[in-house]
Scaffold this active site. Structure first.
Site, PDB file in Angstrom:
ATOM      1  N   LYS A 168      12.793  -3.538 -18.044  1.00 30.98           N
ATOM      2  CA  LYS A 168      11.772  -3.422 -19.255  1.00 30.98           C
ATOM      3  C   LYS A 168      11.778  -3.734 -20.675  1.00 30.98           C
ATOM      4  O   LYS A 168      11.028  -3.888 -21.688  1.00 30.98           O
ATOM      5  CB  LYS A 168      11.075  -1.522 -18.610  1.00 30.98           C
ATOM      6  CG  LYS A 168      10.710  -1.297 -17.757  1.00 30.98           C
ATOM      7  CD  LYS A 168      10.470   0.492 -17.320  1.00 30.98           C
ATOM      8  CE  LYS A 168      10.350   1.034 -16.023  1.00 30.98           C
ATOM      9  NZ  LYS A 168      10.441   2.224 -15.905  1.00 30.98           N
ATOM     10  N   LYS A 172       8.292  -4.411 -12.107  1.00 33.57           N
ATOM     11  CA  LYS A 172       9.078  -4.588 -13.140  1.00 33.57           C
ATOM     12  C   LYS A 172      10.666  -5.817 -12.713  1.00 33.57           C
ATOM     13  O   LYS A 172      10.786  -6.675 -13.778  1.00 33.57           O
ATOM     14  CB  LYS A 172       9.609  -3.635 -14.489  1.00 33.57           C
ATOM     15  CG  LYS A 172      10.448  -2.580 -13.071  1.00 33.57           C
ATOM     16  CD  LYS A 172      10.367  -1.333 -13.425  1.00 33.57           C
ATOM     17  CE  LYS A 172      10.561  -0.570 -12.188  1.00 33.57           C
ATOM     18  NZ  LYS A 172       9.603   0.073 -11.904  1.00 33.57           N
ATOM     19  N   GLY A 204       4.223   2.618 -17.379  1.00 30.14           N
ATOM     20  CA  GLY A 204       3.120   3.327 -16.759  1.00 30.14           C
ATOM     21  C   GLY A 204       2.094   4.056 -17.638  1.00 30.14           C
ATOM     22  O   GLY A 204       1.454   2.601 -17.499  1.00 30.14           O
ATOM     23  N   THR A 221       2.843   3.544  -2.683  1.00 31.63           N
ATOM     24  CA  THR A 221       2.401   5.371  -3.736  1.00 31.63           C
ATOM     25  C   THR A 221       1.401   4.329  -4.865  1.00 31.63           C
ATOM     26  O   THR A 221       0.681   4.567  -5.019  1.00 31.63           O
ATOM     27  CB  THR A 221       3.132   5.485  -4.722  1.00 31.63           C
ATOM     28  OG1 THR A 221       4.839   6.181  -3.946  1.00 31.63           O
ATOM     29  CG2 THR A 221       2.974   6.861  -5.543  1.00 31.63           C
ATOM     30  N   GLY A 273       4.550   7.438 -11.354  1.00 31.67           N
ATOM     31  CA  GLY A 273       3.727   8.199 -10.675  1.00 31.67           C
ATOM     32  C   GLY A 273       2.342   7.430 -10.432  1.00 31.67           C
ATOM     33  O   GLY A 273       1.660   6.184 -10.767  1.00 31.67           O
ATOM     34  N   HIS A 305       0.548  -1.093  -0.424  1.00 32.63           N
ATOM     35  CA  HIS A 305       0.121  -0.090  -0.117  1.00 32.63           C
ATOM     36  C   HIS A 305       0.935   0.792   0.197  1.00 32.63           C
ATOM     37  O   HIS A 305       0.668   2.208   0.569  1.00 32.63           O
ATOM     38  CB  HIS A 305      -0.779  -0.154   1.381  1.00 32.63           C
ATOM     39  CG  HIS A 305      -2.615   0.945   0.928  1.00 32.63           C
ATOM     40  ND1 HIS A 305      -2.488   2.156   1.575  1.00 32.63           N
ATOM     41  CD2 HIS A 305      -3.540   0.238   0.205  1.00 32.63           C
ATOM     42  CE1 HIS A 305      -3.827   1.960   1.294  1.00 32.63           C
ATOM     43  NE2 HIS A 305      -4.150   1.443   0.886  1.00 32.63           N
TER      44      HIS A 305
END
Lengths: 376, 376
Positions: free
Chosen positions: A188, A88, A117, A10, A284, A8
């Site tokens: 990635k 990732k 993202g 960001t 984000g 829990h």
């Protein structure tokens, strides 16, 4: 449908907020947290409460790190629960294992949030592959390093100054190695290659970051109409493939060169659709939360991605070749003069270039290298 | 699954080729063509052979134009056959009617190929809307006009010279009005607004093309760090929406300003995902064929897009407002001097700007106008 969140922080809070405010028919009934952080009645410190709960269909892992994420994802898949993850590192390390477990138990693994993202990147690769071969992909997949290069260019400042500011703003970690040495992009790129080429991608491939990028280096590139961007890249042809992570000197008029701040831009090239580029927030709370919730909604619509890595492609470094620029005081084999303090080596593979950089760094720790593709 | 093609021009041949070479489980069993072009045993000149064939589930319309496309699409939907179309003119004109017919009969309407060629633009708007409100969208949606502006800039040539070349290359029609006067973008903008805002979009809104763009105009903009691109735009807020098509003077460092040749770049802004941009081929046999075949594959996977235009949004021109630049010898109300031969009007709506341009054109037929948004 009941789902559980693992973590829990960001991203987990972003998922919780988006589901509560914007999605009907999904309830976050359990949240795994550390014993000293159980601030919500849904929280538990015991994973057994989640994996053993028959009413939880789907587990959303947003803890990060290899362990215990690896163990928890495996246990969920083995129990027939599908998994959505933004992690990732653990997917890059265990993609093949997770994919096998999912196929065996009938669960599914959703990984949109591991790369780029809020950009629908994994889904777009999968969609392109319904018709086309994805012959190559590339992209700015790390917002921190793009922020650094962009700010260096706009302000004419040097690397350390901007890195310090990025750390103050929370755009860069206190230990920035994963970003500036290309580890994050490496993970990635590996995941994108697995999906794009349908192959359990090699773990060892050339990875170079931007730690030695200087204002003087950017000025030199600018004088030649280019700027440097850290790209993850992959290519396939004739039953072979290659991947690499490295700075690339791109024309200033390219879309990539104009990507501002901490945004991402990723590209695929398909047989019939041609080049497709996708731009957006690469990290984000809300953009990454959005990517996770899109995966949850796909699950609800009955979509079950499956990865069997059935293509028997050979790894061939020669598939990623170009000219390479070296800014170094060391001598570089087979190079020709390019500009003050810079030499060019023609038509070598990313792997050969990485080896040459390694040699140069032994003499000059400030050595910088960038692919220098011919224009047009 | 058996499908029929209506039309076997550039797009129809692309669809036929992609399905034959790359897609299993779909057969093009019927093709509607003109009586003097029946060169293939699948071809018929009678639409009854298609709409009356119970084995044909799906009709792919790629004839273009309003009639008979409108009649044929309506008849297919009424007969319970789903329709995939690349025909932006007929969808822009009859979207609400087609959507109602599809809801009534249980068929579905697929329109990915009407906008932005191979870019998954309609699908991306729909996907974003599963979670977010799409608060605005904009885009370079016409390859011909982007090719003209790009070539004028690169070569320092004037409009007519480049238009002539584009016509020779087949990038522009002999009558280029639909492209250079913004009609093509108007249709795509209308369709995108319907999908993004879930509203049966107004048919009357400001549309301005680039017919009066000159090398001198581009030079003036360049001197101020900008270039002009023809954009379709939409915005919604607080139960209101607006749309417009017009040249926009954008900073040279924007992604839009760097879109080359005949490519498209479209943007949406979502509540949680933020800005997403999509770039690719906006036209052409294979990219548009790819978009159509993606719709066919969605149909096979059981996806049934539905449009009910249930949002009761009011049209409010004030939602699209900015400063506007006028290059004209006519006098423009409430303007202030900007540069030689150019004046600026502060903070007016796209609708007001279009009216001012209309007045200026009466005095000076070479008048040019561009939105001039403040930076930042």
């Amino acid at each position: 449908m009941n789902i559980a969140l693992l973590g829990h922080g960001t991203v987990g809070r972003g998922v919780d907020e988006i589901i509560t405010e914007r999605v009907e028919g999904v309830d976050v009934t359990r949240i795994l947290e550390l014993p000293d952080r159980l601030s919500d009645p849904r929280m538990t410190a015991s994973y057994d409460d989640i994996v053993g709960d028959p009413e939880i269909e789907l587990v959303v892992e947003c803890m990060g790190g290899l362990e215990p994420a690896h163990t928890f994802i495996s246990a969920a898949l083995a129990a027939g629960k599908s998994v959505v993850t933004s992690n990732k590192a653990v997917v890059a390390e265990h993609f093949g294992e997770f994919a096998r477990q999912a196929r065996t138990s009938g669960a599914a693994l959703f990984i949109e949030a591991t790369c780029a993202g809020g950009i629908p990147w994994i889904a777009s690769i999968q969609k392109a592959r319904r018709i086309d071969d994805v012959t190559s992909f590339s992209g700015i997949m790390n917002g921190t390093t793009n922020f650094i290069v962009d700010a260096m260019l706009r302000e004419g400042a040097d690397f350390d100054v901007i890195l310090g500011r990025a750390q103050e703003l929370g755009y860069a970690e206190r230990d920035p190695s994963a970003d500036i040495d290309g580890i994050d992009v490496r993970n990635k790129t590996l995941i994108a290659a697995c999906v794009a080429f349908d192959v359990d991608c090699a773990r060892e491939f050339p990875v170079t970051g931007i730690r030695t990028l200087t204002k003087a280096g950017l000025d030199l590139l600018s004088h030649h109409g280019r700027t440097a961007k850290l790209l993850g890249r992959g290519a396939q042809a004739d039953g072979r493939y290659a991947v690499a992570v490295e700075p690339v000197a791109l024309p200033k008029s390219s879309l990539e060169a104009n990507v501002p701040a901490n945004f991402n831009l990723v590209t695929l090239e398909g047989t019939t659709v041609g080049p497709l580029k996708f731009y957006g927030q690469g990290a984000g709370m809300l953009p990454t939360g959005n990517a996770i919730v899109q995966d949850v909604l796909d699950y609800m619509q009955g979509i079950r991605p499956s990865y069997d890595f059935s293509r028997d492609l050979a790894y061939d470094p020669a598939l990623l070749s170009s000219d390479y620029l070296f800014m170094t005081t060391a001598s570089v084999a087979a190079s020709e003069p390019f500009d003050e303090g810079a030499v060019l080596v023609r038509d070598i593979s990313a792997q050969r270039a990485r080896a040459l950089l390694g040699e140069a760094l032994e003499t000059d720790a400030a050595s910088f290298m960038a692919a220098f593709p011919q224009e047009g």
